[in-house]
Each structure stands twice: as C-alpha cells, then as structure tokens.
Motif scaffolding. Structure first.
Motif, PDB file in Angstrom:
ATOM      1  N   HIS A 185       0.791  -1.160   0.028  1.00 44.93           N
ATOM      2  CA  HIS A 185       0.001   0.107   0.026  1.00 44.93           C
ATOM      3  C   HIS A 185       0.967   1.196   0.067  1.00 44.93           C
ATOM      4  CE1 HIS A 185      -2.695  -3.104   1.659  1.00 44.93           C
ATOM      5  NE2 HIS A 185      -3.539  -2.577   0.858  1.00 44.93           N
ATOM      6  N   VAL A 186       0.575   2.233  -0.827  1.00 45.92           N
ATOM      7  CA  VAL A 186       1.169   3.456  -0.962  1.00 45.92           C
ATOM      8  C   VAL A 186       0.223   4.677  -0.405  1.00 45.92           C
ATOM      9  CG1 VAL A 186       2.620   2.545  -2.596  1.00 45.92           C
ATOM     10  CG2 VAL A 186       0.686   3.757  -3.246  1.00 45.92           C
ATOM     11  N   PRO A 187       0.893   5.846  -0.134  1.00 44.21           N
ATOM     12  CA  PRO A 187      -0.213   7.014   0.446  1.00 44.21           C
ATOM     13  C   PRO A 187      -0.705   7.392  -0.874  1.00 44.21           C
ATOM     14  CG  PRO A 187       2.159   7.256   1.319  1.00 44.21           C
ATOM     15  CD  PRO A 187       2.194   5.895   0.311  1.00 44.21           C
ATOM     16  N   LEU A 188      -1.836   7.971  -0.703  1.00 50.08           N
ATOM     17  CA  LEU A 188      -2.706   8.639  -1.736  1.00 50.08           C
ATOM     18  C   LEU A 188      -2.001   9.711  -2.255  1.00 50.08           C
ATOM     19  CD1 LEU A 188      -5.596   9.115  -2.861  1.00 50.08           C
ATOM     20  CD2 LEU A 188      -6.114  10.626  -1.177  1.00 50.08           C
ATOM     21  N   ASN A 189      -1.843   9.610  -3.734  1.00 46.52           N
ATOM     22  CA  ASN A 189      -1.311  10.869  -4.411  1.00 46.52           C
ATOM     23  C   ASN A 189       0.175  10.679  -4.217  1.00 46.52           C
ATOM     24  OD1 ASN A 189      -3.865  11.104  -5.859  1.00 46.52           O
ATOM     25  ND2 ASN A 189      -4.237  12.519  -4.297  1.00 46.52           N
ATOM     26  N   ASP A 190       0.937   9.924  -3.673  1.00 45.70           N
ATOM     27  CA  ASP A 190       2.119   9.999  -3.493  1.00 45.70           C
ATOM     28  C   ASP A 190       2.935   9.113  -4.474  1.00 45.70           C
ATOM     29  OD1 ASP A 190       4.974   9.871  -2.680  1.00 45.70           O
ATOM     30  OD2 ASP A 190       4.296   9.395  -0.508  1.00 45.70           O
ATOM     31  N   VAL A 191       3.334   9.927  -5.627  1.00 46.19           N
ATOM     32  CA  VAL A 191       4.084   9.362  -6.932  1.00 46.19           C
ATOM     33  C   VAL A 191       5.382   8.702  -6.570  1.00 46.19           C
ATOM     34  CG1 VAL A 191       4.793   9.804  -9.071  1.00 46.19           C
ATOM     35  CG2 VAL A 191       2.745  10.845  -8.334  1.00 46.19           C
ATOM     36  N   ALA A 192       6.238   9.346  -5.757  1.00 42.52           N
ATOM     37  CA  ALA A 192       7.250   8.724  -5.252  1.00 42.52           C
ATOM     38  C   ALA A 192       7.134   7.410  -4.561  1.00 42.52           C
ATOM     39  CB  ALA A 192       7.987   9.586  -4.409  1.00 42.52           C
ATOM     40  N   ALA A 193       6.118   7.306  -3.593  1.00 42.03           N
ATOM     41  CA  ALA A 193       5.813   5.722  -3.047  1.00 42.03           C
ATOM     42  C   ALA A 193       5.438   4.978  -4.244  1.00 42.03           C
ATOM     43  CB  ALA A 193       5.073   6.072  -1.948  1.00 42.03           C
ATOM     44  N   GLU A 195       6.198   5.061  -7.116  1.00 42.46           N
ATOM     45  CA  GLU A 195       7.408   4.349  -8.216  1.00 42.46           C
ATOM     46  C   GLU A 195       8.323   3.466  -7.322  1.00 42.46           C
ATOM     47  OE1 GLU A 195       9.366   8.221  -8.790  1.00 42.46           O
ATOM     48  OE2 GLU A 195       8.156   8.524 -10.542  1.00 42.46           O
ATOM     49  N   LYS A 196       8.502   3.321  -6.009  1.00 41.98           N
ATOM     50  CA  LYS A 196       9.452   2.889  -5.220  1.00 41.98           C
ATOM     51  C   LYS A 196       8.772   1.386  -5.087  1.00 41.98           C
ATOM     52  CE  LYS A 196      11.313   2.391  -0.437  1.00 41.98           C
ATOM     53  NZ  LYS A 196      11.367   3.116   0.682  1.00 41.98           N
ATOM     54  N   ALA A 197       7.328   1.559  -5.149  1.00 41.90           N
ATOM     55  CA  ALA A 197       6.627   0.053  -4.980  1.00 41.90           C
ATOM     56  C   ALA A 197       7.062  -0.999  -6.349  1.00 41.90           C
ATOM     57  CB  ALA A 197       5.081   0.249  -4.892  1.00 41.90           C
ATOM     58  N   ALA A 210      13.277  -8.366  -4.703  1.00 42.23           N
ATOM     59  CA  ALA A 210      13.137  -7.041  -4.598  1.00 42.23           C
ATOM     60  C   ALA A 210      12.855  -6.246  -6.058  1.00 42.23           C
ATOM     61  CB  ALA A 210      14.251  -6.451  -3.880  1.00 42.23           C
ATOM     62  N   GLY A 211      13.542  -6.992  -6.970  1.00 44.43           N
ATOM     63  CA  GLY A 211      13.649  -6.190  -8.614  1.00 44.43           C
ATOM     64  C   GLY A 211      12.541  -6.462  -9.295  1.00 44.43           C
ATOM     65  N   ASP A 212      11.697  -7.345  -8.798  1.00 42.13           N
ATOM     66  CA  ASP A 212      10.435  -7.814  -9.657  1.00 42.13           C
ATOM     67  C   ASP A 212       9.522  -6.830  -9.690  1.00 42.13           C
ATOM     68  OD1 ASP A 212      11.949 -10.098 -10.294  1.00 42.13           O
ATOM     69  OD2 ASP A 212      10.843 -11.110  -8.656  1.00 42.13           O
ATOM     70  N   ALA A 213       8.956  -6.395 -10.733  1.00 41.61           N
ATOM     71  CA  ALA A 213       7.773  -5.358 -10.876  1.00 41.61           C
ATOM     72  C   ALA A 213       6.646  -6.045 -10.284  1.00 41.61           C
ATOM     73  CB  ALA A 213       7.560  -4.913 -12.297  1.00 41.61           C
ATOM     74  N   PRO A 214       5.517  -5.302  -9.756  1.00 45.28           N
ATOM     75  CA  PRO A 214       4.339  -5.765  -9.435  1.00 45.28           C
ATOM     76  C   PRO A 214       3.558  -6.420 -10.658  1.00 45.28           C
ATOM     77  CG  PRO A 214       4.312  -3.694  -9.012  1.00 45.28           C
ATOM     78  CD  PRO A 214       5.767  -3.900  -9.336  1.00 45.28           C
ATOM     79  N   CYS A 215       2.559  -7.368 -10.510  1.00 46.29           N
ATOM     80  CA  CYS A 215       1.761  -7.810 -11.414  1.00 46.29           C
ATOM     81  C   CYS A 215       0.627  -6.742 -12.001  1.00 46.29           C
ATOM     82  CB  CYS A 215       1.335  -9.065 -11.256  1.00 46.29           C
ATOM     83  SG  CYS A 215      -0.031  -9.380  -9.962  1.00 46.29           S
TER      84      CYS A 215
END
Length: 434
Positions: A185-193, A195-197, A210-215
C-alpha cells in the motif's frame, strides 16, 4: 419470537393498517442475525423513487441510495417490470448453458467503453477477487515473476480475503490476519512511493524478489469509502506509465464510481488513463446483486475454462434488471443531467462548508458522489442523527465524512431540500457540541 403485525398509524394520520413494528424487527435481528452491522434506529418497509418509508409511516429523502446501488431510485417501474417478467420466464439456469439475458447485457455494456469482454458475478468484492486472480494468472502466463499488487492507502475493495488485503484501511484487517500475502500500500497521491513500490520487496508474494515489478496496481479514481477523495491526475498518469513500462496491469475499481455516478458512465473516462482490468457492481442491477470484471482481450485470454466461476453469476433475473438500468443511463441527456444536478449539489455543499468553517473541513465531490468532511468524529455523528431527524438519510464514512449518494435521477428540488436539511443539521450539531 415470531414477528407479529400490529396496527400502525398511516402517514396521513387518518387510518391504520397492519404492520410490523420497529421494535419487533429490531429484536428479531438481535436474536437471529450475526451482529456485523451498526444499523441506524429505523426499519425501512417501502421505497419509491428518492423516498423511503419506515415502520411508523414516516418518509425520508434517501441520499444513501443503498450505498450507490439505487442509481434509478427505489422500485423504478422499468426495473421492477423487467424483474417480474424475467422471474416468470427463467430465474436460474447456471453457467453450464447459454441464456439470453446475460448476452444482451454484455452487448449493452460493450457500448459503455469497457476494456473488453466481461465476467459476471454477484458483488463488488467478488469482482475484485476475480480481477486479482486474472492479474496473477496473466503474469504467470506471460512468464513474469512479480505477483504482488500495489494498492492505495484509504482505498476500499471489499471484505473477502484478497479484496480485504488490497483494501488500504488497516482497521478492517484486525482479527483476520494473516491476510493473503503480496499486497503493498502506498499513500494517496504519493507518486514517489508508487514508483518505489515497483521495485520494493516488502509485501512480496511467493517468489517475488526486490527487483521484480508488481503484476498490477489497483486504484479507485475517487475513493468512496475513503471519504470521497480523488486521485490526482499526476498519480493516475504515473500509475498508467509505470504499468506500461514494467508490463504490469492497471486495475480500476469502478464499483462505487461507475454507472454514471460521477457524470460519465465510468469515472476513468474523465481521466487520461484507461484500465487493463475494470471492476463494477453496486448500481449495475438497479437494486439487485450483480457485478462483473472486464479486461482487454489479450489480458482476458489468460483465463481458460475452469479457471474461474460463479454459481449465481449472470443470473437471468439480475441481468434483466441490469440491462434496463444500463439502457436508462445510456439514454440521451441522462448523464448530462447527472453532471448538472451534481454540480448544483456540490455548489450547495461548498456553501455549507464556507458558512461553517469551524465545523466543516472541506466539501468534496463529483457528479452525484459528494461529501462534507466534518471537523471531528463526534460532530459527524451528530450531523448524521440530525439529518435523519430532519427526514434526510445520509451516511458517515472515513470517520468524519458525511457522504451523499442519491439516485442519479434525483431532482434539483430534492437536492435543494437535502441541502437545506443538511445545513440546518450542521448548525444544530454545532450548538449541541458547545
């Protein structure tokens, strides 16, 4: 105990008719129903259009709308007629057979701008579960290692286990752990978070590194249960761009925002993004339980016979009701009326907020999906009670938010009446808290 009928005064006070009392219903509920709901202190027995009546014969202007379900109001004549006709023709057949109602509905829905073909189910949470399964199956089919799904804090996607894990409200998780893994889960409207996810290993599903992109990423264009909070254009654009760059799928949850609620048939149509998978339910059936997920052709192709199913999905009666509902919303002028009436409602709420700066933090909304964010939980509770006493039904979500989800065919006069009651309720609630 057996529920017994008793004589209750009618609304005009001139006659009586057999009815069940509120207390009898309440006691039966307490004795025989698991207590998962904090119900309001009234029992509804009848509805027509934007109004409902309780066991004492009192009428209310309904701006909850079954929580965005009754998009055409209560007992819309065309919906009721379609239900009655289909119930006399074919009620259930199972998905072992073709039937006409689901095919007609699928053809109609294709006209609304879906990503692709549909899978019919019974509810929003079931639609989300199917979307999650499809996203992971698509990844597996295409040799992608990442299985985690990125969601947004404050988002709500349902109460079954995977949908609950996607829901970004930890208070809903308590006591149900361990939840299915693989959700970040990332904060609402947090683009940096966000990208990190896409490279972050925490919350990973089995086999993720750690390097695998989410599906997939799952979002609501406007968070409903989260308090009518919109996702920014920047965040939506980043979600689409990241999914495109990494071969991930964008899932848009239209369960509360869809069916014309925001003034377009689907809320994503007001943005620059398009989903790979979309979920819908709530208002689709005009009051009956039905939902679906839709996916682009190449994504949908990942599901094969036997991969997914639903015993009551594509039920003929529910599909007949949904077809009528979709046709009504597609009629010329319907959505423009939603935009105009919604604009009037949101302007009135903004006036209430401006007039009560100590009580109202903000007025938010789009189309006929609107809210007042109150200054405290206690104040929001008092406003809710005062509205009900004034003959207006609204509900409270995200602790402090008074949410309004009226039928989409609500009149301007009814909107003005609701705003008048709400304005008075805010005033009385403030006085009571002093």
């Amino acid at each position: 105990m057996a529920i017994k009928e008793t004589a209750v005064p009618q609304a005009n006070g001139s006659a009586t008719a057999p009815a069940v009392t509120f207390e009898a219903i309440r006691q039966a509920d307490q004795e025989h129903v698991i207590g998962t709901y904090g119900r309001y202190p009234l029992a509804l027995v009848r509805g027509r259009g934007t109004r409902v009546w309780d066991t004492d014969g009192r009428s209310y202007l309904d701006f909850i709308g079954g929580i965005a379900v009754n998009v055409l109001g209560h007992c819309h004549p065309a919906v009721s007629a379609a239900i009655a006709k289909q119930a006399k023709t074919l009620i259930h057949a199972s998905n072992l057979f073709y039937t006409l109602p689901y095919v007609e509905l699928a053809e109609l829905l294709a006209e609304t701008g879906l990503p692709g073909p549909v899978f019919f189910c019974n509810s929003g949470t079931e639609a989300v579960e199917g979307a999650i399964k499809l996203a992971r199956k698509y990844a597996a089919t295409n040799g992608k290692k990442g299985r985690r799904i990125v969601a947004v804090e404050g988002g709500f996607h349902g109460r079954t286990m995977a949908a609950l894990a996607a829901t970004g409200k930890p208070q809903f998780w308590q006591g149900f752990e361990p939840l299915p893994p693989g959700f970040v889960h990332v904060p609402l409207n947090d683009v940096a978070a966000l990208e990190k996810a896409f490279s972050y290993g925490a919350g990973a599903a089995a086999g993720d590194a750690a390097g695998d992109a989410p599906c997939a990423v799952i979002i609501e264009v406007i968070q409903g249960e989260g308090g009518i909070r919109p996702l920014s254009a920047e965040f939506l654009g980043a979600a689409r761009a990241l999914c495109d760059r990494h071969g991930s799928l964008l899932i848009i949850d239209e369960i509360q925002t869809g069916m014309g609620r925001t003034g377009s048939f689907w809320s994503f149509q007001d943005t620059a993004v398009k989903p790979d998978i979309m979920t819908a339910a709530k208002g689709l059936g005009g009051g009956l339980p039905i939902g679906f997920f839709s996916a682009s052709d190449n994504v949908a192709a990942a599901l094969r016979p036997g991969d997914h199913g639903s015993t009551f999905g594509a039920n003929p009666v529910a599909c007949a009701a949904a077809s009528v509902t979709v046709r009504e919303v597609l009629k010329p002028g319907f959505l423009s009326s939603v935009r105009e009436t919604g604009g009037a409602l949101n302007a009135l709420l903004a006036d209430i907020a401006a007039a009560n700066p100590k009580a109202v933090r903000a007025a938010r909304g789009k189309g006929l999906m609107a809210a007042l964010d109150m200054a405290s939980v206690d104040l929001a509770k008092r406003v809710l009670d005062e509205c009900r006493e004034g003959g207006l039904l609204v509900n409270r979500t995200a602790d402090t938010v008074i949410r309004l989800l009226p039928p989409l065919n609500v009149s301007r006069a009814e909107v003005r009446r609701a705003a008048s009651v709400l304005r008075a309720a805010v005033g009385r609630a403030q006085l009571a808290g002093q």
